[in-house]
Design a protein around this motif. Sequence first.
Motif, PDB file in Angstrom:
ATOM      1  N   TYR A 386      -4.269  49.638   2.868  1.00 12.92           N
ATOM      2  CA  TYR A 386      -3.243  50.387   1.522  1.00 12.92           C
ATOM      3  C   TYR A 386      -2.711  49.198   0.927  1.00 12.92           C
ATOM      4  N   ALA A 387      -2.090  48.840   1.925  1.00 10.47           N
ATOM      5  CA  ALA A 387      -1.005  47.590   0.713  1.00 10.47           C
ATOM      6  C   ALA A 387      -1.784  46.520   0.826  1.00 10.47           C
ATOM      7  N   GLY A 388      -2.738  45.900   1.269  1.00 13.12           N
ATOM      8  CA  GLY A 388      -3.794  44.967   1.196  1.00 13.12           C
ATOM      9  C   GLY A 388      -3.968  45.030   0.127  1.00 13.12           C
ATOM     10  N   SER A 389      -4.896  46.040  -0.251  1.00  8.93           N
ATOM     11  CA  SER A 389      -5.588  46.387  -1.461  1.00  8.93           C
ATOM     12  C   SER A 389      -4.955  46.225  -2.415  1.00  8.93           C
ATOM     13  N   ILE A 390      -3.196  46.291  -2.909  1.00  8.08           N
ATOM     14  CA  ILE A 390      -2.547  46.391  -4.048  1.00  8.08           C
ATOM     15  C   ILE A 390      -3.203  44.908  -4.447  1.00  8.08           C
ATOM     16  N   PHE A 391      -2.600  43.702  -3.169  1.00  6.82           N
ATOM     17  CA  PHE A 391      -2.879  42.696  -3.582  1.00  6.82           C
ATOM     18  C   PHE A 391      -3.986  42.315  -3.909  1.00  6.82           C
ATOM     19  N   ALA A 392      -4.768  43.126  -3.138  1.00  7.22           N
ATOM     20  CA  ALA A 392      -6.425  42.634  -3.372  1.00  7.22           C
ATOM     21  C   ALA A 392      -6.638  43.049  -5.495  1.00  7.22           C
ATOM     22  N   VAL A 393      -6.186  44.307  -6.044  1.00  9.94           N
ATOM     23  CA  VAL A 393      -6.632  44.773  -7.453  1.00  9.94           C
ATOM     24  C   VAL A 393      -5.878  44.267  -8.165  1.00  9.94           C
ATOM     25  N   GLY A 394      -4.469  43.630  -7.509  1.00  9.60           N
ATOM     26  CA  GLY A 394      -3.323  44.161  -8.832  1.00  9.60           C
ATOM     27  C   GLY A 394      -3.210  42.144  -8.602  1.00  9.60           C
ATOM     28  N   TRP A 395      -3.083  41.316  -8.054  1.00 11.17           N
ATOM     29  CA  TRP A 395      -2.594  40.022  -8.157  1.00 11.17           C
ATOM     30  C   TRP A 395      -3.955  38.820  -8.264  1.00 11.17           C
ATOM     31  N   LEU A 396      -5.229  39.153  -7.484  1.00 11.56           N
ATOM     32  CA  LEU A 396      -6.198  38.445  -7.575  1.00 11.56           C
ATOM     33  C   LEU A 396      -6.958  37.805  -8.695  1.00 11.56           C
ATOM     34  N   PRO A 397      -7.772  39.238  -9.304  1.00 10.59           N
ATOM     35  CA  PRO A 397      -8.141  38.623 -10.421  1.00 10.59           C
ATOM     36  C   PRO A 397      -7.258  37.872 -11.624  1.00 10.59           C
ATOM     37  N   THR A 398      -5.776  38.162 -11.321  1.00 10.56           N
ATOM     38  CA  THR A 398      -4.862  37.638 -12.531  1.00 10.56           C
ATOM     39  C   THR A 398      -4.490  36.344 -12.342  1.00 10.56           C
ATOM     40  N   ILE A 399      -4.864  36.335 -10.789  1.00  4.36           N
ATOM     41  CA  ILE A 399      -4.708  34.571 -10.263  1.00  4.36           C
ATOM     42  C   ILE A 399      -5.358  33.827 -10.069  1.00  4.36           C
ATOM     43  N   VAL A 400      -6.224  33.910 -10.132  1.00  5.95           N
ATOM     44  CA  VAL A 400      -7.511  33.500 -10.699  1.00  5.95           C
ATOM     45  C   VAL A 400      -8.070  32.672 -11.938  1.00  5.95           C
ATOM     46  N   ALA A 401      -7.829  34.029 -13.268  1.00  4.66           N
ATOM     47  CA  ALA A 401      -7.922  33.697 -14.492  1.00  4.66           C
ATOM     48  C   ALA A 401      -6.875  33.029 -14.455  1.00  4.66           C
ATOM     49  N   SER A 402      -6.107  32.076 -13.992  1.00  4.92           N
ATOM     50  CA  SER A 402      -5.082  32.189 -14.602  1.00  4.92           C
ATOM     51  C   SER A 402      -5.052  30.262 -13.694  1.00  4.92           C
ATOM     52  N   PHE A 403      -5.556  30.241 -13.503  1.00  8.60           N
ATOM     53  CA  PHE A 403      -6.238  29.112 -12.426  1.00  8.60           C
ATOM     54  C   PHE A 403      -7.522  28.308 -13.723  1.00  8.60           C
ATOM     55  N   GLU A 404      -7.826  29.464 -13.635  1.00 15.14           N
ATOM     56  CA  GLU A 404      -9.727  28.888 -14.854  1.00 15.14           C
ATOM     57  C   GLU A 404      -9.727  28.942 -15.724  1.00 15.14           C
ATOM     58  N   TRP A 405      -9.806  30.156 -16.634  1.00 15.23           N
ATOM     59  CA  TRP A 405      -9.626  30.892 -17.333  1.00 15.23           C
ATOM     60  C   TRP A 405      -9.281  29.574 -18.798  1.00 15.23           C
ATOM     61  N   LYS A 406      -9.192  29.107 -19.761  1.00 17.69           N
ATOM     62  CA  LYS A 406      -8.147  28.863 -20.924  1.00 17.69           C
ATOM     63  C   LYS A 406      -7.507  30.062 -21.731  1.00 17.69           C
ATOM     64  N   ARG A 407      -8.290  31.068 -22.034  1.00 18.58           N
ATOM     65  CA  ARG A 407      -8.073  31.733 -22.359  1.00 18.58           C
ATOM     66  C   ARG A 407      -7.528  32.845 -22.026  1.00 18.58           C
ATOM     67  N   MET A 408      -6.727  32.972 -20.935  1.00 21.73           N
ATOM     68  CA  MET A 408      -6.405  33.917 -20.363  1.00 21.73           C
ATOM     69  C   MET A 408      -4.837  33.903 -20.891  1.00 21.73           C
ATOM     70  N   ASN A 409      -3.809  34.766 -20.665  1.00 23.11           N
ATOM     71  CA  ASN A 409      -2.107  34.627 -21.435  1.00 23.11           C
ATOM     72  C   ASN A 409      -1.951  36.181 -20.918  1.00 23.11           C
ATOM     73  N   SER A 410      -0.698  36.147 -20.851  1.00 20.70           N
ATOM     74  CA  SER A 410       0.506  37.075 -20.795  1.00 20.70           C
ATOM     75  C   SER A 410      -0.322  38.297 -20.925  1.00 20.70           C
ATOM     76  N   LYS A 411      -1.026  38.566 -21.804  1.00 21.54           N
ATOM     77  CA  LYS A 411      -1.679  39.875 -22.726  1.00 21.54           C
ATOM     78  C   LYS A 411      -2.579  40.271 -21.759  1.00 21.54           C
ATOM     79  N   ALA A 412      -3.530  39.863 -21.175  1.00 18.26           N
ATOM     80  CA  ALA A 412      -4.096  39.929 -20.071  1.00 18.26           C
ATOM     81  C   ALA A 412      -3.964  40.571 -18.642  1.00 18.26           C
ATOM     82  N   ALA A 413      -2.967  39.138 -18.192  1.00 19.89           N
ATOM     83  CA  ALA A 413      -2.078  39.441 -16.978  1.00 19.89           C
ATOM     84  C   ALA A 413      -1.538  40.876 -16.826  1.00 19.89           C
ATOM     85  N   MET A 414      -0.962  41.378 -17.847  1.00 26.70           N
ATOM     86  CA  MET A 414      -0.109  42.535 -17.526  1.00 26.70           C
ATOM     87  C   MET A 414      -1.196  43.674 -17.028  1.00 26.70           C
TER      88      MET A 414
END
Length: 531
Positions: A386-414
Amino acid sequence: MAAGIMIAVLAIYVGVAIVLIRYVKTEDDFYTMGGRGSTLLIVGTLAATYLSATTLLGIAGQSYAEGPLVISALGSFGAWIGTLLAVIYVGRKMKAYGSTTMPDFFDKRYNNKWVSIVAILIMIVGLIGYGVIQFIGAGIVLSEVTGIDYRWIVILFTLAMLAFTAIGGMYGIVVTDTLMFFTMLTISVVIAPLLIGQAGFEQMKGLAESLPGYWSIGGTEDRHIGWSISQFLVWILFFACIPALVSRVFPAKNDFVILKVAIIGVFFAPFMQLTVFLAAAAVRVLDPNITDTDYAMVTGFLDFTPPAVAGIGLAALMASIMSTASTLFVLVGFALSRDLYERLLNKKMNTRQSLNAARVGQIIVAIVVCAITLARPSAIYWISIYAGSIFAVGWLPTIVASFEWKRMNSKAAMASMIVGVLSFVGIGEIARLGWIQLPEGVDELMIALVFSIGILIIVGFSTKPNQYEIDYYHTMKATSMSKITIKEFLSKPDGLAKIKKQYKQIYTIAIIMTVITVAVWGYLFLMFGFN
């Protein structure tokens, strides 16, 4: 005797932490040990954190009950893939961008107060959940050994951990973790083979006769293959971005250290886990009547090894708990004080005030974790998921997109972080209440991950990054640990020769670890008849 040896070893860890306080003179020393982490220290602290109560109690208990392959075939495999990603992808990039903590990255990437707050809250909730696992493990082990009531043990352990973590910050943790790592190795190279030898390979394989499915991926519960795949995914996604592992990269001296750690970790991560899972199956042969399976390895140590060996085994088990728990205390203390109070609330503090604030944050976290642990709401393994899943769904997509996607912005992250966590919790609770029936082999993690990624893409295409976010994206693309390390080496006398020497060391280590891996896994496959 076993209890005495365990207490003596643990006292050494605390003593070392007290000695190391003299080296903590600045905030950098406290948060990242001043960037002085060698290969040995980073491998030690990474492996020590990796092997936590989740492995030695929760998953070992499930291996005892359902069979070693239920988790080790896919879950453990996913865990070390996630660890590699945490080291060479997430941690390596964040270190290159000058992050001292993971919330540092969110702050630098978006310069948006609310993105940082949401990220910090996810981190605090997830780490508290994972911290509860360690405290439950400590309560189980110490109450079993000492005979003291579980509740008092938890309270005493909380006080001991506060003394341990408040002393030297990350500097003390990295060094003591390395000492703990060598203690933990005794489980894999001494105790596990001892238990397996007593049980016998043939008797262990024979468990499948009385327990159908024991040596299958589905286990005795005949779990659907979709469940096994979901475990594979959750451990990859969780381990790739959990702060306890990613933060281990920040103290590393340079990129060569990080690469060596990644290579060595490929071996130690599955090796240390799989031997424990096999030892749990051995305990099933030696004592098939353990009702609380979280106690399986503790029973194995106490009942089927000599007292001196049992004491070392219990010390190693406690070391794994202390290592992970101390890291979580420090990281959440950092988040509450440095990232939330000091930075986001614009509270100006000097070094002494900042360190004291971090310690106050640790006390707050300790009280919360202690209270939850006393209730012991669920089995260790399921809390970890349960604890691990929170990081998996809450953080990882935002982190990867933050690294790799030029259009990534604060609204999408939130949007991604909030929708990911809320959909995971919401769908899971609705399913548990029986209001909906999830398809077989599909759990709330998979659905929440789709929602998290989907809303990120939709909002990302619907909005545009501001100038700061565009500029920082280009700054990231122009920055890498390899460039930083090469520049650093070339600035020294004979820098090019030193670079060549480091590359030769990396190749040599890779070859040696490959040979050892083939030998170890080949032997186990042959002995268990998997050839």
